[in-house]
Scaffold this motif. Structure first.
Motif, PDB file in Angstrom:
ATOM      1  N   PHE A   8       0.828  -1.202   0.000  1.00 59.88           N
ATOM      2  CA  PHE A   8       0.000   0.000   0.000  1.00 59.88           C
ATOM      3  C   PHE A   8       0.866   1.257   0.000  1.00 59.88           C
ATOM      4  O   PHE A   8       0.622   2.189  -0.762  1.00 59.88           O
ATOM      5  N   LEU A   9       1.896   1.287   0.866  1.00 57.58           N
ATOM      6  CA  LEU A   9       2.764   2.458   0.944  1.00 57.58           C
ATOM      7  C   LEU A   9       3.499   2.684  -0.371  1.00 57.58           C
ATOM      8  O   LEU A   9       3.615   3.817  -0.830  1.00 57.58           O
ATOM      9  N   LEU A  10       3.999   1.629  -0.986  1.00 59.11           N
ATOM     10  CA  LEU A  10       4.689   1.771  -2.266  1.00 59.11           C
ATOM     11  C   LEU A  10       3.740   2.287  -3.341  1.00 59.11           C
ATOM     12  O   LEU A  10       4.103   3.143  -4.147  1.00 59.11           O
ATOM     13  N   PHE A  11       2.504   1.785  -3.357  1.00 63.24           N
ATOM     14  CA  PHE A  11       1.524   2.257  -4.322  1.00 63.24           C
ATOM     15  C   PHE A  11       1.210   3.733  -4.080  1.00 63.24           C
ATOM     16  O   PHE A  11       1.197   4.534  -5.000  1.00 63.24           O
ATOM     17  N   TRP A  12       0.981   4.093  -2.825  1.00 62.84           N
ATOM     18  CA  TRP A  12       0.634   5.471  -2.489  1.00 62.84           C
ATOM     19  C   TRP A  12       1.776   6.425  -2.825  1.00 62.84           C
ATOM     20  O   TRP A  12       1.569   7.477  -3.412  1.00 62.84           O
ATOM     21  N   LEU A  13       2.999   6.034  -2.463  1.00 65.83           N
ATOM     22  CA  LEU A  13       4.142   6.891  -2.774  1.00 65.83           C
ATOM     23  C   LEU A  13       4.318   7.045  -4.278  1.00 65.83           C
ATOM     24  O   LEU A  13       4.585   8.131  -4.769  1.00 65.83           O
ATOM     25  N   GLY A  14       4.148   5.960  -5.005  1.00 63.24           N
ATOM     26  CA  GLY A  14       4.284   6.016  -6.454  1.00 63.24           C
ATOM     27  C   GLY A  14       3.217   6.875  -7.103  1.00 63.24           C
ATOM     28  O   GLY A  14       3.483   7.636  -8.037  1.00 63.24           O
ATOM     29  N   SER A  15       2.004   6.814  -6.608  1.00 66.80           N
ATOM     30  CA  SER A  15       0.922   7.588  -7.207  1.00 66.80           C
ATOM     31  C   SER A  15       0.998   9.068  -6.846  1.00 66.80           C
ATOM     32  O   SER A  15       0.393   9.894  -7.500  1.00 66.80           O
ATOM     33  N   ASN A  16       1.755   9.401  -5.810  1.00 65.80           N
ATOM     34  CA  ASN A  16       1.884  10.797  -5.389  1.00 65.80           C
ATOM     35  C   ASN A  16       3.279  11.362  -5.650  1.00 65.80           C
ATOM     36  O   ASN A  16       3.596  12.450  -5.188  1.00 65.80           O
ATOM     37  N   ALA A  17       4.096  10.628  -6.403  1.00 64.69           N
ATOM     38  CA  ALA A  17       5.480  11.056  -6.620  1.00 64.69           C
ATOM     39  C   ALA A  17       5.556  12.408  -7.313  1.00 64.69           C
ATOM     40  O   ALA A  17       6.444  13.207  -7.037  1.00 64.69           O
ATOM     41  N   ASP A  18       4.635  12.693  -8.219  1.00 67.56           N
ATOM     42  CA  ASP A  18       4.684  13.962  -8.934  1.00 67.56           C
ATOM     43  C   ASP A  18       4.252  15.137  -8.065  1.00 67.56           C
ATOM     44  O   ASP A  18       4.448  16.286  -8.433  1.00 67.56           O
ATOM     45  N   LYS A  19       3.687  14.863  -6.885  1.00 67.37           N
ATOM     46  CA  LYS A  19       3.212  15.920  -5.992  1.00 67.37           C
ATOM     47  C   LYS A  19       4.209  16.234  -4.879  1.00 67.37           C
ATOM     48  O   LYS A  19       4.015  17.160  -4.118  1.00 67.37           O
ATOM     49  N   TYR A  20       5.264  15.442  -4.784  1.00 65.62           N
ATOM     50  CA  TYR A  20       6.214  15.582  -3.685  1.00 65.62           C
ATOM     51  C   TYR A  20       7.368  16.500  -4.075  1.00 65.62           C
ATOM     52  O   TYR A  20       7.946  16.384  -5.140  1.00 65.62           O
ATOM     53  N   THR A  21       7.698  17.434  -3.209  1.00 72.14           N
ATOM     54  CA  THR A  21       8.867  18.292  -3.365  1.00 72.14           C
ATOM     55  C   THR A  21       9.714  18.141  -2.118  1.00 72.14           C
ATOM     56  O   THR A  21       9.196  18.236  -0.999  1.00 72.14           O
ATOM     57  N   ASN A  22      10.988  17.908  -2.290  1.00 74.33           N
ATOM     58  CA  ASN A  22      11.880  17.753  -1.156  1.00 74.33           C
ATOM     59  C   ASN A  22      11.829  19.020  -0.297  1.00 74.33           C
ATOM     60  O   ASN A  22      12.165  20.099  -0.775  1.00 74.33           O
ATOM     61  N   PRO A  23      11.418  18.904   0.972  1.00 78.94           N
ATOM     62  CA  PRO A  23      11.283  20.096   1.816  1.00 78.94           C
ATOM     63  C   PRO A  23      12.606  20.642   2.327  1.00 78.94           C
ATOM     64  O   PRO A  23      12.668  21.742   2.857  1.00 78.94           O
ATOM     65  N   ILE A  24      13.689  19.893   2.171  1.00 77.57           N
ATOM     66  CA  ILE A  24      14.972  20.317   2.732  1.00 77.57           C
ATOM     67  C   ILE A  24      15.868  20.975   1.703  1.00 77.57           C
ATOM     68  O   ILE A  24      16.436  22.035   1.941  1.00 77.57           O
ATOM     69  N   ALA A  25      16.029  20.357   0.541  1.00 78.86           N
ATOM     70  CA  ALA A  25      16.942  20.922  -0.461  1.00 78.86           C
ATOM     71  C   ALA A  25      16.594  20.412  -1.848  1.00 78.86           C
ATOM     72  O   ALA A  25      16.398  19.219  -2.037  1.00 78.86           O
ATOM     73  N   LEU A  26      16.521  21.314  -2.775  1.00 83.80           N
ATOM     74  CA  LEU A  26      16.327  20.937  -4.169  1.00 83.80           C
ATOM     75  C   LEU A  26      17.689  20.601  -4.771  1.00 83.80           C
ATOM     76  O   LEU A  26      18.703  21.141  -4.366  1.00 83.80           O
ATOM     77  N   ARG A  27      17.704  19.728  -5.742  1.00 82.99           N
ATOM     78  CA  ARG A  27      18.931  19.341  -6.441  1.00 82.99           C
ATOM     79  C   ARG A  27      20.038  18.946  -5.467  1.00 82.99           C
ATOM     80  O   ARG A  27      21.150  19.480  -5.499  1.00 82.99           O
ATOM     81  N   ALA A  28      19.736  17.991  -4.587  1.00 79.25           N
ATOM     82  CA  ALA A  28      20.718  17.517  -3.611  1.00 79.25           C
ATOM     83  C   ALA A  28      20.683  15.989  -3.534  1.00 79.25           C
ATOM     84  O   ALA A  28      20.225  15.417  -2.553  1.00 79.25           O
ATOM     85  N   PRO A  29      21.190  15.316  -4.590  1.00 80.66           N
ATOM     86  CA  PRO A  29      21.202  13.849  -4.542  1.00 80.66           C
ATOM     87  C   PRO A  29      22.221  13.333  -3.529  1.00 80.66           C
ATOM     88  O   PRO A  29      23.197  14.005  -3.222  1.00 80.66           O
ATOM     89  N   ASP A  30      21.982  12.150  -3.022  1.00 83.38           N
ATOM     90  CA  ASP A  30      22.856  11.508  -2.029  1.00 83.38           C
ATOM     91  C   ASP A  30      23.106  12.418  -0.826  1.00 83.38           C
ATOM     92  O   ASP A  30      24.255  12.642  -0.422  1.00 83.38           O
ATOM     93  N   PRO A  31      22.065  12.956  -0.214  1.00 83.54           N
ATOM     94  CA  PRO A  31      22.282  13.909   0.883  1.00 83.54           C
ATOM     95  C   PRO A  31      22.849  13.250   2.135  1.00 83.54           C
ATOM     96  O   PRO A  31      22.584  12.080   2.422  1.00 83.54           O
ATOM     97  N   TRP A  32      23.634  14.018   2.849  1.00 87.95           N
ATOM     98  CA  TRP A  32      24.173  13.599   4.150  1.00 87.95           C
ATOM     99  C   TRP A  32      24.103  14.815   5.052  1.00 87.95           C
ATOM    100  O   TRP A  32      24.514  15.908   4.672  1.00 87.95           O
ATOM    101  N   MET A  33      23.574  14.622   6.270  1.00 89.90           N
ATOM    102  CA  MET A  33      23.372  15.762   7.147  1.00 89.90           C
ATOM    103  C   MET A  33      23.831  15.432   8.556  1.00 89.90           C
ATOM    104  O   MET A  33      23.678  14.299   9.023  1.00 89.90           O
TER     105      MET A  33
END
Length: 128
Positions: A8-33
């Motif tokens: 269910f979670l995988l389906f929900w995340l997949g169906s909402n992927a286009d609505k999600y924006t990273n709240p911490i940083a844009l254009r930051a692959p492989d983040p480490w904090m």
């Protein structure tokens, strides 16, 4: 039950992927904090020869924080950086490949050490 919930979670995340924006940083692959002395420090893959850190007192502040270059390599592309404090010394660990080499077999782990007491460096290459 666990499998059903996971599906269910995988389906929900997949169906909402286009609505999600990273709240911490844009254009930051492989983040480490890390969180240190009241501030968050974020480092991420740049696909260049420069490593930059963003810092903010809140997680949401990282989104608009300036990416400050703290280390530059000689002709290698940096990926998957990490920042660590060990025995009072700050280190940047990162994977690197020569420019133009993009296959997974060329990556090697490298280490840079801070020349100051803080995580914002600057850093120098640590030859082991």
């Amino acid at each position: 039950m666990f499998r059903l919930l996971t599906c269910f979670l995988l389906f929900w995340l997949g169906s909402n992927a286009d609505k999600y924006t990273n709240p911490i940083a844009l254009r930051a692959p492989d983040p480490w904090m890390v969180y240190y002395d009241g501030y968050y420090y974020l480092v991420a893959t740049t696909f260049t020869n420069e490593l930059g850190l963003r810092t903010a007192s809140t997680l949401s502040g990282l989104k608009d924080a300036t990416n400050t270059t703290v280390f530059t390599t000689d002709g290698t592309v940096i990926t998957a950086p990490e920042i660590h404090l060990v025995d009072g010394i700050w280190y940047l660990l990162y994977g690197a490949c020569a420019v133009g080499m993009n296959d997974r077999h060329c990556h090697r782990i490298h280490v840079a050490q801070s020349t100051s007491d803080g995580p914002m460096g600057p850093y120098t290459f640590l030859s082991i």
